[in-house]
Write an enzyme that holds these catalytic residues in place. Structure first.
Site, PDB file in Angstrom:
ATOM      1  N   HIS A 101       0.218  -1.209  -0.243  1.00 16.56           N
ATOM      2  CA  HIS A 101      -0.010  -0.086   0.054  1.00 16.56           C
ATOM      3  C   HIS A 101       1.284   1.317   0.235  1.00 16.56           C
ATOM      4  O   HIS A 101       1.819   1.341   0.739  1.00 16.56           O
ATOM      5  CB  HIS A 101      -1.330   0.356   1.399  1.00 16.56           C
ATOM      6  CG  HIS A 101      -2.136   1.051   1.365  1.00 16.56           C
ATOM      7  ND1 HIS A 101      -1.614   2.033   1.435  1.00 16.56           N
ATOM      8  CD2 HIS A 101      -3.208   1.347   0.487  1.00 16.56           C
ATOM      9  CE1 HIS A 101      -2.472   2.918   1.473  1.00 16.56           C
ATOM     10  NE2 HIS A 101      -4.166   1.791   0.707  1.00 16.56           N
ATOM     11  N   GLU A 172      -4.632   1.764  -7.063  1.00 13.47           N
ATOM     12  CA  GLU A 172      -4.449   3.093  -6.467  1.00 13.47           C
ATOM     13  C   GLU A 172      -3.636   4.245  -6.565  1.00 13.47           C
ATOM     14  O   GLU A 172      -2.366   4.290  -5.923  1.00 13.47           O
ATOM     15  CB  GLU A 172      -4.189   2.783  -5.219  1.00 13.47           C
ATOM     16  CG  GLU A 172      -5.167   1.975  -4.346  1.00 13.47           C
ATOM     17  CD  GLU A 172      -5.357   1.032  -3.044  1.00 13.47           C
ATOM     18  OE1 GLU A 172      -6.703   1.930  -2.286  1.00 13.47           O
ATOM     19  OE2 GLU A 172      -4.469   1.960  -2.340  1.00 13.47           O
TER      20      GLU A 172
HETATM   21  P1  PGA Z   1      -9.973   5.555   1.029  1.00  9.77           P
HETATM   22  O1  PGA Z   1      -8.529   4.956   0.883  1.00  9.77           O
HETATM   23  O2  PGA Z   1     -11.101   5.029   0.074  1.00  9.77           O
HETATM   24  O3  PGA Z   1     -10.000   6.163   1.744  1.00  9.77           O
HETATM   25  O4  PGA Z   1      -9.543   7.467   0.048  1.00  9.77           O
HETATM   26  C1  PGA Z   1      -8.413   4.031   0.092  1.00  9.77           C
HETATM   27  C2  PGA Z   1      -7.328   2.915   0.384  1.00  9.77           C
HETATM   28  O5  PGA Z   1      -5.989   3.826   0.465  1.00  9.77           O
HETATM   29  O6  PGA Z   1      -7.263   1.849   0.155  1.00  9.77           O
END
Ligand code: PGA
Length: 261
Positions: A101, A172
């Site tokens: 992540h 992401e």
């Molecule tokens: P968020 O985070 O939905 O709060 O934008 C997503 C993530 O970091 O996995």
């Protein structure tokens, strides 16, 4: 074979013990399983034991909510202070693990070499990795996203010493996380298709149904409806909205591909 969609809640470090157990219980009580959909929640490590007691993961009658971790140790159980081993995760019924992540890449200085070891450890021990990739804002603005993501994938998956049974890639964009801003649908589709192509080259023998590409970053109960209609979106990694029972259950229902708004 039809790919099942994935809705994965990344609870980050938002919830304490009482709130975490209460949310898991509420989800188990109110979740209505959707066809071809897998729901996973990823609480922070100390909550996993208590929540594994709440989720009927070991029962045939499971209502479809599975458990995942937010990280995994790069090593087998042993002298690794502060790490959580794959064997304990398996004991707790964790079938999934988020790896790489952006908050860990940045906040914990996790390198590609470390991530590769974690990916190998998960895959070799039957834990499906949810491997996160995504570009920072300056890369997006300079239109270098595809090259950036491809470099993130090749950095860990070239000469990869294991063949994944199942692999989940979460796209992401870093600038979309927690910002309430998402890319255009066409941009998400282009990136997902590019990831798919890169993975087919990196894992030519892994069937394409075994690889799923999900989107993460400011997913909510409304924007998920149009994103899930994109052909290459296989589900979502949901942060903030996954710690609200109502929001998360709405995302689960609204992310039914057959759903029409
Ligand atoms: P968020 O985070 O939905 O709060 O934008 C997503 C993530 O970091 O996995």
């Amino acid at each position: 074979m039809k790919k099942s969609r994935l809705i994965i809640g990344n609870w980050k470090s938002y919830l304490g013990l009482a709130d975490g157990i209460a949310l898991a219980k509420a989800l188990v009580d109110h979740h209505v399983p959707q066809a071809n959909q897998i729901v996973v929640i990823c609480p922070q490590f100390p909550l996993l034991g208590a929540i594994s007691q709440v989720l009927p993961f070991h029962q045939q009658t499971s209502n479809g909510i599975l458990l995942g971790s937010q990280d995994i140790s790069a090593w087998d159980a042993g002298a690794h202070t502060g790490d959580v081993s794959h064997s304990l995760l398996s004991d707790l019924g964790c079938h999934y693990s988020i790896i790489g992540h952006s908050e860990r890449r940045q906040g914990n200085q996790e390198t590609d070499a470390m991530l590769k070891e974690k990916l190998v450890m998960a895959i070799n021990n039957g834990i499906t990795p949810i491997f996160c990739v995504g570009e920072p804002l300056n890369v997006y603005q300079s239109k270098q996203t595809l090259a950036f993501i491809e470099a993130q994938l090749t950095a860990v998956f070239s000469d990869f010493p294991a063949i994944p049974d199942q692999l989940i890639i979460a796209y992401e964009p870093i600038w979309a996380i927690g910002s309430n801003i998402i890319p255009r649908l066409s941009e998400i589709e282009t990136v997902h298709q590019h990831i798919n192509k890169a993975l087919q080259q990196l894992f030519p023998v892994t069937p394409s149904e075994s690889i799923r590409i999900i989107y993460g970053g400011s997913v909510n109960a409304d924007n998920c409806k149009s994103m899930i209609q994109q052909p290459s979106v296989d589900g979502f990694l949901v942060g903030r909205a996954s710690i609200s029972e109502l929001d998360f259950l709405s995302i689960i229902v609204n992310s039914n591909k057959e759903f029409t708004s």
